[in-house]
Design an enzyme around this catalytic site. Structure first.
Site, PDB file in Angstrom:
ATOM      1  N   ASN A 154     125.105 121.496   2.627  1.00  0.00           N
ATOM      2  CA  ASN A 154     125.488 121.350   4.049  1.00  0.00           C
ATOM      3  C   ASN A 154     124.679 120.283   4.762  1.00  0.00           C
ATOM      4  OD1 ASN A 154     123.625 123.699   3.463  1.00  0.00           O
ATOM      5  ND2 ASN A 154     123.211 123.430   5.639  1.00  0.00           N
TER       6      ASN A 154
ATOM      7  N   ARG B  63     126.762 134.096   7.781  1.00  0.00           N
ATOM      8  CA  ARG B  63     125.445 133.542   7.407  1.00  0.00           C
ATOM      9  C   ARG B  63     124.878 134.372   6.249  1.00  0.00           C
ATOM     10  NH1 ARG B  63     124.229 128.812   8.991  1.00  0.00           N
ATOM     11  NH2 ARG B  63     124.297 129.246  11.221  1.00  0.00           N
TER      12      ARG B  63
ATOM     13  N   PRO C 175     106.002 144.036   9.594  1.00  0.00           N
ATOM     14  CA  PRO C 175     107.209 144.180  10.410  1.00  0.00           C
ATOM     15  C   PRO C 175     108.072 142.918  10.316  1.00  0.00           C
ATOM     16  CG  PRO C 175     105.197 144.448  11.729  1.00  0.00           C
ATOM     17  CD  PRO C 175     104.766 144.052  10.368  1.00  0.00           C
TER      18      PRO C 175
ATOM     19  N   VAL D 249     118.457 117.652   9.304  1.00  0.00           N
ATOM     20  CA  VAL D 249     119.484 116.643   9.050  1.00  0.00           C
ATOM     21  C   VAL D 249     118.876 115.242   9.146  1.00  0.00           C
ATOM     22  CG1 VAL D 249     121.680 115.678   9.871  1.00  0.00           C
ATOM     23  CG2 VAL D 249     121.357 118.153   9.827  1.00  0.00           C
TER      24      VAL D 249
ATOM     25  N   HIS E 203     126.420 125.524   1.464  1.00  0.00           N
ATOM     26  CA  HIS E 203     127.441 126.428   2.010  1.00  0.00           C
ATOM     27  C   HIS E 203     128.515 126.666   0.939  1.00  0.00           C
ATOM     28  CE1 HIS E 203     125.600 126.028   5.828  1.00  0.00           C
ATOM     29  NE2 HIS E 203     126.554 125.431   6.518  1.00  0.00           N
TER      30      HIS E 203
ATOM     31  N   CYS F 284     129.712 121.257   9.312  1.00  0.00           N
ATOM     32  CA  CYS F 284     129.435 121.223   7.874  1.00  0.00           C
ATOM     33  C   CYS F 284     130.493 121.971   7.050  1.00  0.00           C
ATOM     34  CB  CYS F 284     128.051 121.782   7.587  1.00  0.00           C
ATOM     35  SG  CYS F 284     127.553 123.105   8.682  1.00  0.00           S
TER      36      CYS F 284
HETATM   37  N1  LIG Z   1     121.991 121.734   9.525  1.00  0.00           N
HETATM   38  C1  LIG Z   1     123.274 121.519   9.245  1.00  0.00           C
HETATM   39  O1  LIG Z   1     123.818 121.928   8.206  1.00  0.00           O
HETATM   40  C2  LIG Z   1     124.097 120.731  10.185  1.00  0.00           C
HETATM   41  C3  LIG Z   1     125.347 120.341   9.771  1.00  0.00           C
HETATM   42  C4  LIG Z   1     126.149 119.627  10.634  1.00  0.00           C
HETATM   43  C5  LIG Z   1     125.664 119.321  11.870  1.00  0.00           C
HETATM   44  N2  LIG Z   1     124.426 119.711  12.261  1.00  0.00           N
HETATM   45  C6  LIG Z   1     123.981 119.342  13.604  1.00  0.00           C
HETATM   46  O2  LIG Z   1     122.944 118.387  13.522  1.00  0.00           O
HETATM   47  C7  LIG Z   1     122.043 118.549  14.622  1.00  0.00           C
HETATM   48  C8  LIG Z   1     120.623 118.740  14.108  1.00  0.00           C
HETATM   49  O3  LIG Z   1     120.566 119.845  13.228  1.00  0.00           O
HETATM   50  P1  LIG Z   1     119.269 120.160  12.360  1.00  0.00           P
HETATM   51  O4  LIG Z   1     119.713 121.197  11.404  1.00  0.00           O
HETATM   52  O5  LIG Z   1     118.627 118.927  11.836  1.00  0.00           O
HETATM   53  O6  LIG Z   1     118.294 120.817  13.488  1.00  0.00           O
HETATM   54  P2  LIG Z   1     116.702 120.913  13.489  1.00  0.00           P
HETATM   55  O7  LIG Z   1     116.152 120.986  12.113  1.00  0.00           O
HETATM   56  O8  LIG Z   1     116.392 122.038  14.422  1.00  0.00           O
HETATM   57  O9  LIG Z   1     116.212 119.529  14.158  1.00  0.00           O
HETATM   58  C9  LIG Z   1     116.510 119.190  15.487  1.00  0.00           C
HETATM   59  C10 LIG Z   1     116.047 117.780  15.769  1.00  0.00           C
HETATM   60  O10 LIG Z   1     116.414 117.435  17.106  1.00  0.00           O
HETATM   61  C11 LIG Z   1     115.260 116.949  17.798  1.00  0.00           C
HETATM   62  N3  LIG Z   1     115.315 117.246  19.212  1.00  0.00           N
HETATM   63  C12 LIG Z   1     115.376 118.445  19.819  1.00  0.00           C
HETATM   64  N4  LIG Z   1     115.362 118.319  21.159  1.00  0.00           N
HETATM   65  C13 LIG Z   1     115.288 116.984  21.416  1.00  0.00           C
HETATM   66  C14 LIG Z   1     115.231 116.203  22.601  1.00  0.00           C
HETATM   67  N5  LIG Z   1     115.243 116.765  23.805  1.00  0.00           N
HETATM   68  N6  LIG Z   1     115.153 114.860  22.477  1.00  0.00           N
HETATM   69  C15 LIG Z   1     115.129 114.272  21.267  1.00  0.00           C
HETATM   70  N7  LIG Z   1     115.178 114.953  20.108  1.00  0.00           N
HETATM   71  C16 LIG Z   1     115.255 116.300  20.183  1.00  0.00           C
HETATM   72  C17 LIG Z   1     114.123 117.668  17.136  1.00  0.00           C
HETATM   73  O11 LIG Z   1     112.911 116.993  17.422  1.00  0.00           O
HETATM   74  P3  LIG Z   1     111.502 117.801  17.549  1.00  0.00           P
HETATM   75  O12 LIG Z   1     111.052 118.035  16.145  1.00  0.00           O
HETATM   76  O13 LIG Z   1     110.688 116.821  18.300  1.00  0.00           O
HETATM   77  O14 LIG Z   1     111.801 119.069  18.300  1.00  0.00           O
HETATM   78  C18 LIG Z   1     114.543 117.588  15.676  1.00  0.00           C
HETATM   79  O15 LIG Z   1     114.254 116.304  15.161  1.00  0.00           O
HETATM   80  C19 LIG Z   1     122.586 119.742  15.405  1.00  0.00           C
HETATM   81  O16 LIG Z   1     123.418 119.239  16.430  1.00  0.00           O
HETATM   82  C20 LIG Z   1     123.408 120.494  14.392  1.00  0.00           C
HETATM   83  O17 LIG Z   1     124.422 121.252  14.983  1.00  0.00           O
HETATM   84  C21 LIG Z   1     123.622 120.398  11.441  1.00  0.00           C
END
Ligand SMILES: NC(=O)c1ccc[n+]([C@@H]2O[C@H](COP(=O)([O-])OP(=O)(O)OC[C@H]3O[C@@H](n4cnc5c(N)ncnc54)[C@H](OP(=O)(O)O)[C@@H]3O)[C@@H](O)[C@H]2O)c1
Length: 344
Positions: free
Chosen positions: A315, A235, A182, A14, A242, A130
């Site tokens: 999404n 999923r 696997p 995101v 989505h 989303c």
């Molecule tokens: N994907 C979707 O469709 C979607 C839609 C709506 C809302 N969201 C929400 O948006 C958020 C992020 O989703 P995503 O899909 O982008 O996840 P993601 O790809 O797993 O990315 C997570 C991000 O959070 C950072 N992070 C993790 N732990 C941290 C910490 N302790 N301090 C600072 N930064 C930290 C990570 O940094 P590092 O790389 O350093 O670990 C990375 O930049 C979630 O809350 C999710 O529920 C996602």
């Protein structure tokens, strides 16, 4: 007017999309700061033709930052968003940490822009789940026209909704199936490659999942508390986009033709609905696009005033990053935010 914007979670699915969209839409930024966990300090992310070095969220001083676009997960947001808000920086959060807090507005700009005024209580604004965001972009104009009584929705949610680990798992498992290695399931509860999983987020006491509960609670908070909603969230092995099969029952009569005409004029909606081979949208075509697409609009003859729709959107964009930046644009358009730093 130029704002200092921090993107927290800038290395994630995101966060990267937020950086792309800030640039694409020409949001008035003076400075953009990329923040993530300590693990990512010093790595680089792109912002237009510039490269930003990632800094740690932990310990970052937000006192001269205007807006923090937060997408670093619920636990991080629970801890950090109030501290950032107290430093006078408005947090627009993508996690579910604040969505149900009465002092935090939950906003989709096409649906309930006026609720934004409540943000000053905590300096936090929440972005919906989303699946709810795209559902309500499609249903708000129909609710205005014929008053929705009940929604039955089944989702077909892509793996990018589970972050970058979700995308990696679909890729790795698909490859493993082809080379007869696997297949390991780590992020998802069962194999996702060439499969579908009727389980997103944790189970609730009534047998529904938290993802399904979110669609109910968020629809009531943003659209109308009187609407009954029942959801099944699934999923599917799609990388981005989505899809939702939606059955809607209205108070007043509405035909498929009327619904199509209303949605053709509605903000954020794009109707692709030809009753022929390929005359509908699939998630593959929605990836990278801003619109919420609506196809397969038809009357449901089994109930009074019923319609069926197929709703698809990217999404990572309308479901997360785009919606967050539209909220920031709304703050600017309504004069609710002024840059802390004066232009040189
Ligand atoms: N994907 C979707 O469709 C979607 C839609 C709506 C809302 N969201 C929400 O948006 C958020 C992020 O989703 P995503 O899909 O982008 O996840 P993601 O790809 O797993 O990315 C997570 C991000 O959070 C950072 N992070 C993790 N732990 C941290 C910490 N302790 N301090 C600072 N930064 C930290 C990570 O940094 P590092 O790389 O350093 O670990 C990375 O930049 C979630 O809350 C999710 O529920 C996602």
């Amino acid at each position: 007017m130029a704002f200092k914007v921090a993107v927290a979670g800038a290395t994630g699915n995101v966060g990267r999309e937020m950086l792309n969209i800030l640039e694409e839409r020409g949001f008035p930024v003076g400075e953009v700061v990329a923040l993530a966990s300590r693990r990512s300090v010093g790595t680089e992310v792109s912002f237009g033709d510039r490269t930003l070095k990632v800094k740690a969220l932990d310990g970052y001083d937000f006192s001269d930052t205007d807006i923090c676009l937060m997408s670093a997960g619920g636990a991080v947001s629970k801890e950090w968003s109030p501290k950032i808000g107290k430093q006078g920086c408005i947090v627009i959060d993508n996690s579910s940490a604040w969505r149900y807090d009465q002092d935090v507005p939950l906003i989709v700009p096409e649906v309930n822009p006026d609720a934004i005024d409540g943000y000053t209580r905590r300096n936090i604004i929440a972005n919906p789940n989303c699946s709810t965001a795209q559902l309500l972009v499609a249903l708000k104009p129909l609710h205005d026209a014929a008053t929705i009584k009940r929604i039955v929705v089944a989702t077909y949610q892509s793996v990018s909704g589970a972050g970058k680990e979700g995308m990696d798992e679909l890729f790795t498992q698909t490859r493993a199936v082809f080379v007869a290695d696997p297949v390991e399931a780590k992020k998802f509860t069962k194999r996702i490659a060439f499969n579908v999983i009727p389980h997103i987020d944790v189970f609730m006491d009534d047998g529904s999942t938290k993802e399904e509960w979110k669609m109910v609670a968020e629809t009531k908070k943003m659209l109308d508390p009187k609407i009954k909603v029942t959801a099944t969230c699934v999923r599917v092995p799609v990388f981005i986009g989505h899809s939702e099969a939606v059955n809607v029952e209205f108070e007043k009569p509405i035909t498929a033709d009327e619904a199509r005409d209303i949605l053709r004029e509605a903000p954020g909606c794009l109707v692709i609905d030809k009753r022929e081979n390929g005359g509908y949208i699939t998630p593959l075509e929605s990836a990278g696009e801003d619109a919420t697409y609506i196809s397969r609009i038809r009357e449901d003859s089994t109930v009074d005033n019923g319609l069926n729709l197929w709703v698809v959107s990217d999404n990572l964009r309308k479901g997360a990053a785009l919606n967050a930046i539209q909220i920031a644009e709304l703050l600017v358009a309504r004069g609710l935010i002024q840059p802390k730093q004066k232009a040189a």
